[in-house]
Motif scaffolding. Structure first.
Motif, PDB file in Angstrom:
ATOM      1  N   SER A 175       0.849  -1.189   0.000  1.00 28.97           N
ATOM      2  CA  SER A 175       0.000   0.000   0.000  1.00 28.97           C
ATOM      3  C   SER A 175       0.884   1.238   0.000  1.00 28.97           C
ATOM      4  CB  SER A 175      -0.930   0.027   1.218  1.00 28.97           C
ATOM      5  OG  SER A 175      -0.192   0.150   2.420  1.00 28.97           O
ATOM      6  N   CYS A 176       0.343   2.313  -0.562  1.00 25.47           N
ATOM      7  CA  CYS A 176       1.070   3.582  -0.625  1.00 25.47           C
ATOM      8  C   CYS A 176       0.084   4.726  -0.635  1.00 25.47           C
ATOM      9  CB  CYS A 176       1.942   3.645  -1.875  1.00 25.47           C
ATOM     10  SG  CYS A 176       2.779   5.221  -2.110  1.00 25.47           S
ATOM     11  N   GLN A 177       0.433   5.823   0.011  1.00 24.41           N
ATOM     12  CA  GLN A 177      -0.390   7.030  -0.030  1.00 24.41           C
ATOM     13  C   GLN A 177       0.513   8.248  -0.117  1.00 24.41           C
ATOM     14  OE1 GLN A 177      -2.844   7.829   3.414  1.00 24.41           O
ATOM     15  NE2 GLN A 177      -4.204   9.154   2.254  1.00 24.41           N
ATOM     16  N   GLN A 178       0.244   9.088  -1.123  1.00 24.53           N
ATOM     17  CA  GLN A 178       0.884  10.395  -1.201  1.00 24.53           C
ATOM     18  C   GLN A 178       0.134  11.350  -0.280  1.00 24.53           C
ATOM     19  OE1 GLN A 178       3.626  11.322  -2.826  1.00 24.53           O
ATOM     20  NE2 GLN A 178       4.011   9.360  -3.811  1.00 24.53           N
ATOM     21  N   GLN A 179       0.866  12.067   0.564  1.00 21.90           N
ATOM     22  CA  GLN A 179       0.245  12.901   1.585  1.00 21.90           C
ATOM     23  C   GLN A 179       0.432  14.391   1.346  1.00 21.90           C
ATOM     24  OE1 GLN A 179       2.087  11.091   5.053  1.00 21.90           O
ATOM     25  NE2 GLN A 179       0.394   9.643   5.257  1.00 21.90           N
ATOM     26  N   GLY A 180       1.017  14.757   0.215  1.00 21.35           N
ATOM     27  CA  GLY A 180       1.207  16.172  -0.107  1.00 21.35           C
ATOM     28  C   GLY A 180       2.498  16.722   0.465  1.00 21.35           C
ATOM     29  N   GLY A 181       2.978  17.793  -0.132  1.00 23.27           N
ATOM     30  CA  GLY A 181       4.185  18.444   0.353  1.00 23.27           C
ATOM     31  C   GLY A 181       5.428  17.590   0.236  1.00 23.27           C
ATOM     32  N   LYS A 203       5.564  14.348   0.792  1.00 22.58           N
ATOM     33  CA  LYS A 203       5.535  13.270   1.786  1.00 22.58           C
ATOM     34  C   LYS A 203       4.751  12.075   1.259  1.00 22.58           C
ATOM     35  CE  LYS A 203       4.307  12.431   6.650  1.00 22.58           C
ATOM     36  NZ  LYS A 203       3.720  13.071   7.869  1.00 22.58           N
ATOM     37  N   TYR A 204       5.287  10.880   1.484  1.00 20.29           N
ATOM     38  CA  TYR A 204       4.561   9.668   1.137  1.00 20.29           C
ATOM     39  C   TYR A 204       4.750   8.629   2.238  1.00 20.29           C
ATOM     40  CZ  TYR A 204       8.971   7.393  -0.248  1.00 20.29           C
ATOM     41  OH  TYR A 204      10.236   6.857  -0.248  1.00 20.29           O
ATOM     42  N   SER A 205       3.785   7.712   2.342  1.00 14.14           N
ATOM     43  CA  SER A 205       3.854   6.615   3.296  1.00 14.14           C
ATOM     44  C   SER A 205       3.522   5.322   2.585  1.00 14.14           C
ATOM     45  CB  SER A 205       2.871   6.817   4.455  1.00 14.14           C
ATOM     46  OG  SER A 205       3.203   7.949   5.226  1.00 14.14           O
ATOM     47  N   CYS A 206       4.172   4.247   2.978  1.00 17.92           N
ATOM     48  CA  CYS A 206       3.867   2.961   2.380  1.00 17.92           C
ATOM     49  C   CYS A 206       4.156   1.840   3.363  1.00 17.92           C
ATOM     50  CB  CYS A 206       4.639   2.765   1.077  1.00 17.92           C
ATOM     51  SG  CYS A 206       6.414   3.006   1.182  1.00 17.92           S
ATOM     52  N   PRO A 245      10.737  -9.281   1.524  1.00 14.10           N
ATOM     53  CA  PRO A 245      10.728  -7.937   2.093  1.00 14.10           C
ATOM     54  C   PRO A 245       9.474  -7.664   2.922  1.00 14.10           C
ATOM     55  CG  PRO A 245       9.899  -7.822  -0.130  1.00 14.10           C
ATOM     56  CD  PRO A 245      10.186  -9.289   0.144  1.00 14.10           C
ATOM     57  N   SER A 246       9.619  -6.818   3.942  1.00 12.33           N
ATOM     58  CA  SER A 246       8.470  -6.328   4.696  1.00 12.33           C
ATOM     59  C   SER A 246       8.880  -5.025   5.363  1.00 12.33           C
ATOM     60  CB  SER A 246       8.015  -7.339   5.757  1.00 12.33           C
ATOM     61  OG  SER A 246       9.038  -7.567   6.704  1.00 12.33           O
ATOM     62  N   GLY A 247       7.880  -4.235   5.770  1.00 12.88           N
ATOM     63  CA  GLY A 247       8.202  -3.021   6.485  1.00 12.88           C
ATOM     64  C   GLY A 247       7.242  -1.878   6.213  1.00 12.88           C
ATOM     65  N   THR A 248       7.621  -0.708   6.716  1.00 17.37           N
ATOM     66  CA  THR A 248       6.867   0.524   6.517  1.00 17.37           C
ATOM     67  C   THR A 248       7.861   1.670   6.314  1.00 17.37           C
ATOM     68  OG1 THR A 248       6.813   1.083   8.887  1.00 17.37           O
ATOM     69  CG2 THR A 248       4.972  -0.247   8.007  1.00 17.37           C
ATOM     70  N   SER A 249       7.414   2.705   5.634  1.00 16.98           N
ATOM     71  CA  SER A 249       8.219   3.922   5.523  1.00 16.98           C
ATOM     72  C   SER A 249       7.322   5.129   5.391  1.00 16.98           C
ATOM     73  CB  SER A 249       9.198   3.855   4.334  1.00 16.98           C
ATOM     74  OG  SER A 249       8.500   3.865   3.108  1.00 16.98           O
TER      75      SER A 249
END
Length: 231
Positions: free
Chosen positions: A56-62, A64-67, A222-226
Motif C-alpha cells: 500500500s502507498c499514499q501520497q500525503q502532499g508536500g 511526503k509519502y507513506s507505504c 521484504p516487509s516493512g513501513t516507511s
C-alpha cells in the motif's frame, strides 16, 4: 529496478506545486495511464507493484509519502516522490523501517547512453538482482559511498526492452540506516564521481524520485513501513 508489470490503483493525493500532477490528468486517468515505465518516469510519483504480497502507498502532499509492504516470493514494490532531474540537492527525512531486500534511494534514468541510476541511502539488506562490480569510492555530503555498476539484459527500460547499465552509489553505512533517517544528496557530486571512474550519464529527460523499493530475492522476502518527506 525490478521489472514491475501491474499498477495498483490507490488513494493518491494530488500534491501541490512541484509535486502536482501534470496538467490535464485527473487522478483516475492518471492512475490508469501509468502502465508503462516511460510514462511513470514523467509523473510526480512512483507507485507500482509486481507479484504476490500486500502493498500500500499514499501520497500525503508536500513531498511526503507513506507505504507498507509484505512481499511474497516474486513480489515487490516501488513508491516515492519525484520532480525534475540533473544537478540538484535533494533532502529527505522520516522513518524507514524495513526488513529484507530493498532500498531507500534516489533513482532515475538518462538516455544516450541509456542508464538507470541509484543513490542508495538506506537498506535493510543489499541483495541486488544482478551482480555489482565495484568501480570506485568517494565522499559526498559528509558520507562515504561505493560506486558499483551492473548490467541488465533485455529488461524493461524507458526505451522499451533493452540491455543497459545500472549505476549505484551506495552509502558504506547503508545497511545500518534503518529507522529514523535524514540526509542531503548533492547529485552533481555523484555524477562527477561516476564520470571520473569512466562512466558518464546521458540526457536527463524524466524525473528522478526518492523511493522506497522492496523486492523478493529467492527465499529472502521484504516487509516493512516507511514515511518519507522529500524536498
Amino acid at each position: 529496478m525490478v521489472a514491475f508489470t501491474s499498477l495498483i490503483a490507490t488513494a493518491l493525493a494530488i500534491v501541490p506545486s512541484a509535486f502536482s500532477a501534470p496538467s490535464g490528468l485527473t487522478e483516475d486517468n492518471y492512475n490508469s495511464a501509468h502502465t508503462d515505465l516511460v510514462t511513470r518516469q514523467g509523473s510526480p510519483w512512483q507507485w507500482w507493484t509486481e507479484g504476490s504480497g500486500q502493498f500500500s502507498c499514499q501520497q500525503q502532499g508536500g513531498g511526503k509519502y507513506s507505504c507498507s509492504w509484505n512481499g511474497q516470493p516474486g513480489g515487490g514494490m516501488v513508491a516515492g516522490t519525484g520532480w525534475g532531474s540533473g544537478r540538484k540537492t535533494v533532502r529527505y527525512s522520516g522513518q524507514y523501517n524495513a526488513k529484507g531486500p530493498g532500498y531507500l534511494s534516489l533513482y532515475g534514468w538518462t538516455r544516450n547512453p541509456l542508464v538507470e541510476y541509484y543513490i542508495v541511502e538506506g537498506s535493510a539488506l543489499l541483495a541486488p538482482g544482478e551482480p555489482w562490480t565495484l568501480r570506485s569510492n568517494f565522499t559526498s555530503d559528509g558520507a562515504s559511498y561505493n560506486f558499483y555498476t551492473a548490467q541488465r539484459v533485455n529488461k524493461p527500460s524507458i526505451e522499451g526492452t533493452r540491455t543497459f547499465t545500472q549505476y549505484f552509489s551506495v552509502r558504506t553505512d547503508a545497511e545500518s540506516r534503518v529507522g529514523t533517517v535524514s540526509g542531503s544528496i548533492t547529485t552533481g557530486n555523484h555524477f562527477d564521481a561516476w564520470s571520473k571512474a569512466g562512466y558518464r550519464l546521458g540526457n536527463f529527460e524524466q524525473n528522478m524520485f526518492m523511493v522506497t523499493e522492496a523486492f523478493a530475492n529467492g527465499t529472502k522476502l521484504p516487509s516493512g513501513t516507511s514515511t518519507i518527506t522529500v524536498s
